[in-house]
Design a protein around this motif. Structure first.
Motif, short mmCIF file in Angstrom:
data_model
loop_
_atom_site.label_atom_id
_atom_site.label_comp_id
_atom_site.label_asym_id
_atom_site.label_seq_id
_atom_site.Cartn_x
_atom_site.Cartn_y
_atom_site.Cartn_z
N GLN A 15 73.19 34.84 151.86
CA GLN A 15 72.15 33.91 151.41
C GLN A 15 71.25 34.60 150.40
O GLN A 15 70.77 35.70 150.62
CB GLN A 15 71.33 33.44 152.60
CG GLN A 15 70.36 32.34 152.23
CD GLN A 15 69.66 31.78 153.47
OE1 GLN A 15 69.79 32.34 154.54
NE2 GLN A 15 68.94 30.70 153.29
N ARG A 16 71.08 33.92 149.26
CA ARG A 16 70.23 34.48 148.23
C ARG A 16 68.77 34.37 148.64
O ARG A 16 68.35 33.37 149.21
CB ARG A 16 70.46 33.76 146.90
CG ARG A 16 71.87 33.92 146.36
CD ARG A 16 72.04 33.16 145.06
NE ARG A 16 71.14 33.65 144.03
CZ ARG A 16 71.03 33.10 142.81
NH1 ARG A 16 71.74 32.03 142.51
NH2 ARG A 16 70.20 33.61 141.93
N SER A 17 68.02 35.41 148.35
CA SER A 17 66.60 35.37 148.70
C SER A 17 65.87 34.41 147.78
O SER A 17 66.25 34.20 146.63
CB SER A 17 65.99 36.78 148.57
OG SER A 17 66.12 37.25 147.23
N VAL A 18 64.84 33.81 148.31
CA VAL A 18 64.04 32.86 147.54
C VAL A 18 63.20 33.64 146.54
O VAL A 18 62.49 34.58 146.91
CB VAL A 18 63.13 32.05 148.48
CG1 VAL A 18 62.24 31.12 147.67
CG2 VAL A 18 63.96 31.28 149.48
N PRO A 19 63.27 33.28 145.25
CA PRO A 19 62.48 34.01 144.26
C PRO A 19 60.99 33.84 144.51
O PRO A 19 60.54 32.78 144.94
CB PRO A 19 62.91 33.39 142.93
CG PRO A 19 63.45 32.05 143.28
CD PRO A 19 64.05 32.20 144.64
N THR A 20 60.22 34.87 144.23
CA THR A 20 58.78 34.85 144.45
C THR A 20 58.06 35.02 143.12
O THR A 20 58.66 35.34 142.09
CB THR A 20 58.36 35.99 145.39
OG1 THR A 20 58.60 37.25 144.71
CG2 THR A 20 59.15 35.95 146.69
N SER A 21 56.75 34.82 143.17
CA SER A 21 55.95 35.01 141.96
C SER A 21 56.00 36.46 141.50
O SER A 21 55.87 36.75 140.30
CB SER A 21 54.51 34.56 142.21
OG SER A 21 53.91 35.33 143.24
N ALA A 22 56.19 37.41 142.45
CA ALA A 22 56.31 38.82 142.07
C ALA A 22 57.57 39.05 141.24
O ALA A 22 57.56 39.83 140.28
CB ALA A 22 56.34 39.70 143.32
N ASP A 23 58.66 38.34 141.59
CA ASP A 23 59.89 38.45 140.80
C ASP A 23 59.66 37.92 139.39
O ASP A 23 60.13 38.51 138.40
CB ASP A 23 61.01 37.65 141.47
CG ASP A 23 61.36 38.18 142.85
OD1 ASP A 23 61.27 39.41 143.05
OD2 ASP A 23 61.70 37.36 143.73
N VAL A 24 58.96 36.80 139.28
CA VAL A 24 58.66 36.23 137.97
C VAL A 24 57.81 37.19 137.16
O VAL A 24 58.04 37.40 135.96
CB VAL A 24 57.95 34.86 138.12
CG1 VAL A 24 57.56 34.30 136.75
CG2 VAL A 24 58.83 33.87 138.86
N ALA A 25 56.81 37.78 137.83
CA ALA A 25 55.92 38.73 137.14
C ALA A 25 56.69 39.92 136.60
O ALA A 25 56.48 40.36 135.45
CB ALA A 25 54.81 39.17 138.08
N ARG A 26 57.62 40.48 137.40
CA ARG A 26 58.41 41.63 136.95
C ARG A 26 59.28 41.26 135.75
O ARG A 26 59.35 42.00 134.78
CB ARG A 26 59.28 42.14 138.11
CG ARG A 26 58.56 43.08 139.07
CD ARG A 26 59.54 43.79 140.00
NE ARG A 26 60.22 42.84 140.88
CZ ARG A 26 59.76 42.46 142.06
NH1 ARG A 26 58.60 42.95 142.50
NH2 ARG A 26 60.43 41.61 142.81
N LEU A 27 59.94 40.11 135.83
CA LEU A 27 60.84 39.72 134.75
C LEU A 27 60.07 39.42 133.46
O LEU A 27 60.53 39.73 132.36
CB LEU A 27 61.65 38.49 135.17
CG LEU A 27 62.72 38.01 134.18
CD1 LEU A 27 63.72 39.13 133.89
CD2 LEU A 27 63.43 36.78 134.74
N ALA A 28 58.88 38.81 133.60
CA ALA A 28 58.08 38.46 132.42
C ALA A 28 57.24 39.62 131.92
O ALA A 28 56.68 39.56 130.81
CB ALA A 28 57.18 37.27 132.74
N GLY A 29 57.10 40.69 132.74
CA GLY A 29 56.29 41.83 132.34
C GLY A 29 54.81 41.55 132.37
O GLY A 29 54.05 42.04 131.52
N VAL A 30 54.37 40.75 133.36
CA VAL A 30 52.95 40.41 133.48
C VAL A 30 52.54 40.60 134.94
O VAL A 30 53.36 40.92 135.81
CB VAL A 30 52.68 38.95 133.05
CG1 VAL A 30 53.04 38.74 131.58
CG2 VAL A 30 53.45 37.96 133.94
#
Length: 344
Positions: A15-30
């Motif tokens: 089961q894939r983990s649910v993406p979090t805002s921390a994941d978005v922040a890391r990918l966007a560099g913010v």
């Protein structure tokens, strides 16, 4: 020899983990705060357009969506605007208004939810709506009372807006008095020299909120004149229209306000099948100004109804949510003008 069972075929996929805002922040560099500001449309903090774009692109790539419940906890209220699902099929005019309203509310970062509560009315329905903790409730028609408004506000609703002929204590109101539709239709027919005027009253359940005031409006407009008003119950079927048309000459009517364009087209076709000439024998007028009425021969006279724009109502909701302690607003919003065509 011990056989090791092959479980690879039956093992469920990881089961894939649910993406979090921390994941978005890391990918966007913010920072996570920046992600929150961007995805929640926070206007108090200025974020550059390139940064906003990076955050949205990262969220889309990861399939991340903000958690509505968590956002509600942070804000102290939800962004849900609840509308009771209509108990009757809505016409094109009302449907267009609802679509425009939902679009305008979404632009203001609200989520519109239609709630079906079959068998519940008035204050009982309000309690069911309150369970969802909406920030605003838009109530078309009648039935909600002051107690229901109080229940909704105690549950966290910052705005309760009613759309109907009368307001409710404690709620904002867009006053839509459909008597004005009947008045305009009656004045037009009387001015055209018609004195024996029938008024179609649909037999379909749920339309009374519109048909009763329209009939009252006709009577108000013709009170004290030499005109006679005849109420004409009519179901929305070809058979019902044919039965009414078959006894038309015995009714002695020289005009009919047919409630709306759909009933007008239904009845006009049945009258023509009976050899009743329109408008020579009977003038016909509807309401709503539907495109199809312009394509008929004779072209259908109608009452053009002016509803408030969805944008105006969305802005009223937003004002009330931002300032829940403000005095309730009341606006007369339904306009009506006759469009004279060949059928009258």
């Amino acid at each position: 020899m011990v056989q090791i069972p092959n479980t690879s075929a039956s093992a469920p996929p990881a089961q894939r983990s649910v993406p979090t805002s921390a994941d978005v922040a890391r990918l966007a560099g913010v920072s996570r705060a920046t992600v929150s500001y961007v995805l929640n449309n926070t206007s108090a903090v200025r974020i550059s357009e390139p940064t906003r774009r990076r955050v949205h692109e990262a969220a889309e790539e990861l399939g991340y969506v903000p958690h509505a419940a968590a956002r509600s906890l942070r804000a102290g209220h939800s962004r849900m605007v609840l509308m009771p699902a209509p108990a009757i099929p809505v016409g094109p005019l009302h449907g267009q208004f609802l679509n425009e309203l939902q679009w305008a509310l979404s632009r203001l970062d609200y989520t519109v939810v239609q709630h079906g509560a079959l068998g519940l009315h008035g204050d009982d329905a309000a309690r069911a709506w309150a369970e969802l903790r909406p920030v605003a409730v838009l109530v078309p028609g009648q039935g909600l009372g002051p107690q229901g408004v109080a229940v909704l506000k105690r549950s966290g609703a910052r705005a309760v807006v009613t759309l109907g002929p009368t307001g409710v204590e404690g709620a904002h109101a867009l006053l839509m008095d459909h008597a004005t539709v009947g008045r305009e239709a009656a004045r037009h027919l009387h001015a055209r020299g018609r004195r024996r005027i029938g008024v179609v009253v649909p037999e379909e359940s749920g339309l009374e909120a519109y048909s009763t005031p329209r009939l009252d409006g006709v009577r108000q407009a013709l009170r004290g004149t030499d005109a006679v008003v005849t109420e004409l119950p009519l179901g929305y079927t070809e058979e019902a229209a044919a039965r009414l048309a078959a006894r038309w000459r015995g009714l002695g009517l020289d005009a009919v306000f047919a409630y709306n364009d759909e009933y007008a087209m239904l009845l006009m076709r049945a009258l023509q099948d009976e050899g009743v000439r329109i408008p020579e024998d009977t003038a016909v007028i509807g309401a709503d100004d539907l495109m199809l009425g312009r394509l008929l021969r004779p072209r259908l006279s109608t009452v053009h109804i002016e509803l408030p724009s969805g944008r105006e109502l969305a802005e009223l909701v937003d004002r009330a949510v931002r300032d829940p302690g403000a005095a309730p607003e009341r606006h007369e919003v339904l306009g009506a003008t006759v469009v004279h065509r060949d059928s009258s």
